[in-house]
Motif scaffolding. Sequence first.
Motif, PDB file in Angstrom:
ATOM      1  N   ASP A  17      11.569  30.401   1.655  1.00  0.00           N
ATOM      2  CA  ASP A  17      11.986  31.627   2.345  1.00  0.00           C
ATOM      3  C   ASP A  17      13.500  31.817   2.256  1.00  0.00           C
ATOM      4  OD1 ASP A  17       9.348  32.070   3.028  1.00  0.00           O
ATOM      5  OD2 ASP A  17       9.572  31.386   5.104  1.00  0.00           O
ATOM      6  N   LEU A  18      14.245  30.748   2.429  1.00  0.00           N
ATOM      7  CA  LEU A  18      15.700  30.842   2.350  1.00  0.00           C
ATOM      8  C   LEU A  18      16.166  31.206   0.947  1.00  0.00           C
ATOM      9  CD1 LEU A  18      16.836  27.969   4.680  1.00  0.00           C
ATOM     10  CD2 LEU A  18      17.548  30.353   4.824  1.00  0.00           C
ATOM     11  N   VAL A  19      15.521  30.663  -0.062  1.00  0.00           N
ATOM     12  CA  VAL A  19      15.870  31.016  -1.444  1.00  0.00           C
ATOM     13  C   VAL A  19      15.604  32.508  -1.669  1.00  0.00           C
ATOM     14  CG1 VAL A  19      15.219  30.676  -3.862  1.00  0.00           C
ATOM     15  CG2 VAL A  19      15.575  28.695  -2.375  1.00  0.00           C
ATOM     16  N   ASP A  20      14.473  33.003  -1.189  1.00  0.00           N
ATOM     17  CA  ASP A  20      14.156  34.429  -1.312  1.00  0.00           C
ATOM     18  C   ASP A  20      15.160  35.295  -0.555  1.00  0.00           C
ATOM     19  OD1 ASP A  20      11.944  33.794  -2.849  1.00  0.00           O
ATOM     20  OD2 ASP A  20      10.497  34.098  -1.212  1.00  0.00           O
ATOM     21  N   ASP A  51      27.629  27.984   1.430  1.00  0.00           N
ATOM     22  CA  ASP A  51      27.110  27.420   0.183  1.00  0.00           C
ATOM     23  C   ASP A  51      25.658  27.027   0.417  1.00  0.00           C
ATOM     24  OD1 ASP A  51      26.517  26.069  -2.134  1.00  0.00           O
ATOM     25  OD2 ASP A  51      28.293  24.781  -2.072  1.00  0.00           O
ATOM     26  N   MET A  52      24.761  27.960   0.148  1.00  0.00           N
ATOM     27  CA  MET A  52      23.353  27.727   0.422  1.00  0.00           C
ATOM     28  C   MET A  52      22.774  26.618  -0.446  1.00  0.00           C
ATOM     29  SD  MET A  52      22.541  29.478   2.990  1.00  0.00           S
ATOM     30  CE  MET A  52      20.791  29.260   2.957  1.00  0.00           C
ATOM     31  N   VAL A  53      23.254  26.465  -1.668  1.00  0.00           N
ATOM     32  CA  VAL A  53      22.756  25.393  -2.531  1.00  0.00           C
ATOM     33  C   VAL A  53      23.046  24.035  -1.888  1.00  0.00           C
ATOM     34  CG1 VAL A  53      23.003  24.283  -4.787  1.00  0.00           C
ATOM     35  CG2 VAL A  53      22.928  26.784  -4.630  1.00  0.00           C
ATOM     36  N   ALA A  54      24.272  23.854  -1.412  1.00  0.00           N
ATOM     37  CA  ALA A  54      24.640  22.590  -0.766  1.00  0.00           C
ATOM     38  C   ALA A  54      23.845  22.378   0.519  1.00  0.00           C
ATOM     39  CB  ALA A  54      26.135  22.560  -0.475  1.00  0.00           C
ATOM     40  N   LEU A  55      23.653  23.431   1.293  1.00  0.00           N
ATOM     41  CA  LEU A  55      22.893  23.307   2.535  1.00  0.00           C
ATOM     42  C   LEU A  55      21.437  22.947   2.261  1.00  0.00           C
ATOM     43  CD1 LEU A  55      24.431  26.278   4.528  1.00  0.00           C
ATOM     44  CD2 LEU A  55      24.654  23.845   5.063  1.00  0.00           C
ATOM     45  N   LEU A  56      20.850  23.553   1.223  1.00  0.00           N
ATOM     46  CA  LEU A  56      19.464  23.231   0.877  1.00  0.00           C
ATOM     47  C   LEU A  56      19.338  21.813   0.332  1.00  0.00           C
ATOM     48  CD1 LEU A  56      18.271  26.625  -0.623  1.00  0.00           C
ATOM     49  CD2 LEU A  56      17.505  25.558   1.501  1.00  0.00           C
ATOM     50  N   GLU A  57      20.380  21.322  -0.318  1.00  0.00           N
ATOM     51  CA  GLU A  57      20.354  19.930  -0.780  1.00  0.00           C
ATOM     52  C   GLU A  57      20.461  18.966   0.400  1.00  0.00           C
ATOM     53  OE1 GLU A  57      23.497  19.422  -3.624  1.00  0.00           O
ATOM     54  OE2 GLU A  57      22.438  20.551  -5.171  1.00  0.00           O
ATOM     55  N   GLN A  58      21.218  19.348   1.400  1.00  0.00           N
ATOM     56  CA  GLN A  58      21.454  18.472   2.543  1.00  0.00           C
ATOM     57  C   GLN A  58      20.258  18.407   3.478  1.00  0.00           C
ATOM     58  OE1 GLN A  58      25.004  19.475   4.679  1.00  0.00           O
ATOM     59  NE2 GLN A  58      24.715  17.870   6.206  1.00  0.00           N
ATOM     60  N   LEU A  77      15.396  26.721  10.045  1.00  0.00           N
ATOM     61  CA  LEU A  77      15.048  27.893  10.863  1.00  0.00           C
ATOM     62  C   LEU A  77      16.316  28.649  11.280  1.00  0.00           C
ATOM     63  CD1 LEU A  77      12.231  26.578  13.223  1.00  0.00           C
ATOM     64  CD2 LEU A  77      12.055  28.490  11.632  1.00  0.00           C
ATOM     65  N   GLU A  78      17.330  27.906  11.679  1.00  0.00           N
ATOM     66  CA  GLU A  78      18.587  28.543  12.078  1.00  0.00           C
ATOM     67  C   GLU A  78      19.241  29.259  10.893  1.00  0.00           C
ATOM     68  OE1 GLU A  78      19.774  25.527  15.725  1.00  0.00           O
ATOM     69  OE2 GLU A  78      20.547  25.104  13.708  1.00  0.00           O
ATOM     70  N   LEU A  79      19.109  28.715   9.705  1.00  0.00           N
ATOM     71  CA  LEU A  79      19.664  29.381   8.526  1.00  0.00           C
ATOM     72  C   LEU A  79      18.904  30.660   8.185  1.00  0.00           C
ATOM     73  CD1 LEU A  79      20.534  26.290   6.309  1.00  0.00           C
ATOM     74  CD2 LEU A  79      22.144  27.921   7.333  1.00  0.00           C
ATOM     75  N   VAL A  80      17.614  30.684   8.449  1.00  0.00           N
ATOM     76  CA  VAL A  80      16.854  31.932   8.270  1.00  0.00           C
ATOM     77  C   VAL A  80      17.426  33.008   9.192  1.00  0.00           C
ATOM     78  CG1 VAL A  80      14.610  33.046   8.657  1.00  0.00           C
ATOM     79  CG2 VAL A  80      14.727  30.878   7.420  1.00  0.00           C
ATOM     80  N   ILE A  81      17.704  32.639  10.431  1.00  0.00           N
ATOM     81  CA  ILE A  81      18.305  33.592  11.373  1.00  0.00           C
ATOM     82  C   ILE A  81      19.684  34.023  10.856  1.00  0.00           C
ATOM     83  CG2 ILE A  81      19.280  33.824  13.700  1.00  0.00           C
ATOM     84  CD1 ILE A  81      17.033  31.837  14.587  1.00  0.00           C
ATOM     85  N   ASP A  82      20.439  33.084  10.342  1.00  0.00           N
ATOM     86  CA  ASP A  82      21.792  33.357   9.847  1.00  0.00           C
ATOM     87  C   ASP A  82      21.770  34.344   8.677  1.00  0.00           C
ATOM     88  OD1 ASP A  82      24.659  32.275  10.207  1.00  0.00           O
ATOM     89  OD2 ASP A  82      24.361  32.329   8.031  1.00  0.00           O
ATOM     90  N   ARG A  83      20.784  34.232   7.843  1.00  0.00           N
ATOM     91  CA  ARG A  83      20.730  35.125   6.677  1.00  0.00           C
ATOM     92  C   ARG A  83      20.440  36.512   7.133  1.00  0.00           C
ATOM     93  NH1 ARG A  83      23.729  33.990   3.221  1.00  0.00           N
ATOM     94  NH2 ARG A  83      24.624  33.271   5.093  1.00  0.00           N
TER      95      ARG A  83
END
Length: 83
Positions: A17-20, A51-58, A77-83
Motif C-alpha cells: 500500500d505504501l509503495v502504491d 526517504d520512503m525506500v530507506a523507511l521501507l528497508e528499516q 500504519l503511521e506512514l500510510v496516514i503520513d502519505r
Amino acid sequence: MSQFLGRRDCVESLRRDLVDLQGATVDVFSRTGPVRFSSWKFPDKLSCNLDMVALLEQYDFTAGDEAFSQHSHIVLLELVIDR
C-alpha cells in the motif's frame, strides 16, 4: 484486532500500500511540484522529503522478533496516514 498486529501478511500488505501511495504521490508531484508540509510521522521533516525506500528497508516483518514486527506494523500504519 490485536491478533493481526505484526503478522507477515499484514505487514507485507501495508508495504505494498505504501509503495502504491508513494507512486501516486510522486505522480502528483511531477505535475504540481512538491507540497511543502511537515510530515505527520516526522514533524521535523517535510513530508515530500521522506526517504520512503530507506523507511521501507528499516521497517519490515522480522521472523522470530514479534515485538519488532509489531513495531514495524504500527510505523507502517503511521506512514500510510503520513502519505
